[in-house]
Design a protein around this motif. Structure first.
Motif, short mmCIF file in Angstrom:
data_model
loop_
_atom_site.label_atom_id
_atom_site.label_comp_id
_atom_site.label_asym_id
_atom_site.label_seq_id
_atom_site.Cartn_x
_atom_site.Cartn_y
_atom_site.Cartn_z
N ASP A 142 52.23 51.18 66.06
CA ASP A 142 52.60 51.47 67.44
C ASP A 142 52.47 52.97 67.66
O ASP A 142 52.31 53.73 66.71
N GLY A 143 52.56 53.37 68.90
CA GLY A 143 52.38 54.76 69.26
C GLY A 143 51.46 54.86 70.46
O GLY A 143 51.00 53.85 71.01
N ALA A 144 51.19 56.07 70.89
CA ALA A 144 50.32 56.31 72.04
C ALA A 144 49.41 57.49 71.75
O ALA A 144 49.77 58.39 70.99
N VAL A 145 48.24 57.48 72.36
CA VAL A 145 47.29 58.59 72.22
C VAL A 145 46.93 59.12 73.60
O VAL A 145 46.95 58.38 74.60
N VAL A 146 46.61 60.41 73.66
CA VAL A 146 46.17 61.05 74.89
C VAL A 146 44.85 61.76 74.61
O VAL A 146 44.56 62.14 73.48
N SER A 147 44.04 61.93 75.64
CA SER A 147 42.73 62.53 75.45
C SER A 147 42.85 64.04 75.30
O SER A 147 43.77 64.68 75.84
N GLU A 148 41.90 64.63 74.57
CA GLU A 148 41.95 66.07 74.30
C GLU A 148 41.82 66.89 75.57
O GLU A 148 42.48 67.92 75.73
N HIS A 190 43.85 54.77 64.79
CA HIS A 190 43.94 53.65 63.87
C HIS A 190 45.41 53.34 63.54
O HIS A 190 45.83 52.19 63.50
N MET A 191 46.20 54.38 63.30
CA MET A 191 47.63 54.18 63.00
C MET A 191 48.38 53.57 64.17
O MET A 191 49.16 52.62 64.01
N THR A 192 48.15 54.12 65.37
CA THR A 192 48.90 53.63 66.53
C THR A 192 48.48 52.22 66.92
O THR A 192 49.30 51.44 67.40
N GLU A 193 47.22 51.88 66.71
CA GLU A 193 46.77 50.52 67.00
C GLU A 193 47.28 49.53 65.95
O GLU A 193 47.56 48.37 66.26
N THR A 194 47.38 49.97 64.71
CA THR A 194 47.87 49.10 63.64
C THR A 194 49.36 48.85 63.76
O THR A 194 49.83 47.73 63.53
N ILE A 224 52.18 62.67 58.87
CA ILE A 224 53.41 62.80 59.64
C ILE A 224 53.55 61.66 60.66
O ILE A 224 54.66 61.27 61.02
N VAL A 225 52.44 61.11 61.12
CA VAL A 225 52.51 60.02 62.10
C VAL A 225 53.10 58.77 61.46
O VAL A 225 53.96 58.10 62.05
N LEU A 226 52.66 58.44 60.25
CA LEU A 226 53.24 57.30 59.55
C LEU A 226 54.70 57.57 59.19
O LEU A 226 55.55 56.67 59.25
N PHE A 255 58.85 57.54 67.70
CA PHE A 255 57.60 57.10 68.33
C PHE A 255 56.57 58.23 68.30
O PHE A 255 56.86 59.33 68.77
N PRO A 256 55.36 58.00 67.78
CA PRO A 256 54.35 59.07 67.74
C PRO A 256 53.48 59.11 68.99
O PRO A 256 52.98 58.09 69.47
N LEU A 257 53.31 60.32 69.52
CA LEU A 257 52.42 60.57 70.65
C LEU A 257 51.36 61.55 70.15
O LEU A 257 51.67 62.69 69.82
#
Length: 364
Positions: A310-316, A304-308, A283-285, A293-295
């Motif tokens: 775009d997008g953002a990640v948050v810590s668990e 890996h997807m967001t670095e390749t 679903i992110v791709l 925009f995926p968060l």
């Protein structure tokens, strides 16, 4: 001579074309989700290739319960019967610990087996040390791995000595049919979407907490909740929406067919995917390719997807607080612009012709 050495021919004489017989094993016909979508798209992508003949056998192992044993045994009998078809390769989709029985049976039948994992480090079969060791042990039977991401080799501790190749996932073909279509961006509200097989593990309840945090901050937003769930989970979700005062802000749209899902993504600004489950979340791709925009939660595949692209990640540990802060700090228009730039690269990388060619090379 092994089944991998067999070359099948269709037609007569020297003009006969060699065919690769692929038995795709995996997915559950009554539990639509990412793995099932992946299998269907792979079948469609290879359907036009005369050098490949593909048959699909479901395993029916999703959310397996003892009452499902008769159906499971029926699927396993079908796997044995496919020996009469003489497949050159069994392309096996590994999702859970019950699936391991199919890999053992496939090797006992003498099949050459290529395994594509779809599970992540936070799945029960990976968190439990005994089940993790069992999975690693059984995976030694595989002839090869066809990985969707290089992060899977580390995340799943795959056995040494079994070769691996990279393949690409299959995005919905409807995505290309909608090229050039732009959603209306003049609503003045941040448009959020969460799409999954709804559950706590998939981040569905965290999504509602994010919506509640935005509401407390006075942000203007509208949210869509897409996907199916069992009756108990659905009741808990509805109760949580009411308890958080989100009845006017969150719309449950149910499970959507592919074209409707792609349209919904194109109409959204941000996909909120705080799943602890997904090794490589399709679903992110899909959201990136649709211009949303995926968060995501900071797991290896999503990172890996967001670095390749775009997008953002948050810590668990602080997912809700960090997600709310990110959404308040970044205008929706800016996030849409970033996602639209990334969309072109995602679509080019995952064109079905490229994905099919890579897959065929791995299976051969």
């Amino acid at each position: 001579m092994t089944s991998a050495d067999v070359v099948h021919h269709d037609g007569d004489g020297d003009n006969a074309q060699a065919t690769l017989r692929v038995l795709l094993v995996g997915g559950s016909s009554d539990r639509p989700g990412g793995v099932e979508a992946f299998c269907e798209r792979a079948k469609q992508a290879l359907a036009g290739d005369d050098s490949v003949k593909l048959e699909h056998l479901t395993t029916s192992t999703a959310f397996f319960r003892p009452r499902g044993l008769p159906r499971l045994l029926g699927e396993m009998r079908q796997l044995i019967r496919y020996r009469r078809w003489s497949p050159d390769v069994v392309w096996f989709q590994w999702v859970n610990v019950v699936d391991l029985a199919f890999l053992v049976l496939a090797r006992l039948c003498g099949y050459r087996v290529v395994v594509t994992p779809h599970l992540g480090a936070n799945w029960r079969s990976q968190r439990n040390p005994a089940l993790r060791r069992l999975g690693s042990l059984v995976m030694r039977l595989a002839n090869q791995f066809a990985l969707l991401s290089p992060t899977q080799a580390v995340e799943l501790s795959l056995p040494q000595g079994v070769p691996s190749r990279m393949i690409r996932t299959f995005l919905p073909q409807e995505m290309w049919a909608a090229d050039g279509q732009q959603a209306d961006t003049t609503t003045g509200k941040l448009r959020l979407i969460h799409s999954a097989r709804l559950s706590a593990g998939k981040g569905s309840f965290l999504f509602l907490e994010v919506c509640a945090g935005l509401k407390r901050a006075g942000a203007l937003f509208e949210a869509s909740l897409a996907g199916g769930a069992d009756d108990q989970t659905m009741a808990e979700i509805q109760a949580r929406i009411a308890a958080l005062g989100l009845s006017d802000d969150v719309r449950y749209v149910g499970w959507l067919k592919t074209d409707a899902m792609m349209a919904r993504l194109r109409e959204s600004d941000v996909l909120v995917h705080l799943s602890i489950m997904d090794s490589y979340p399709l679903i992110v791709l899909e959201s990136l390719a649709s211009g949303a925009f995926p968060l995501c939660l900071d797991l290896a595949g999503a990172r890996h997807m967001t670095e390749t692209y775009d997008g953002a990640v948050v810590s668990e540990g602080s997912a809700v607080v960090d997600a709310v802060s990110f959404l308040l700090a970044n205008p929706a228009a800016t996030l849409r612009d970033r996602a639209r730039v990334a969309a072109a690269k995602v679509r080019a990388d995952h064109a079905w012709s490229n994905a099919a060619m890579t897959l065929k090379a791995a299976l051969s």
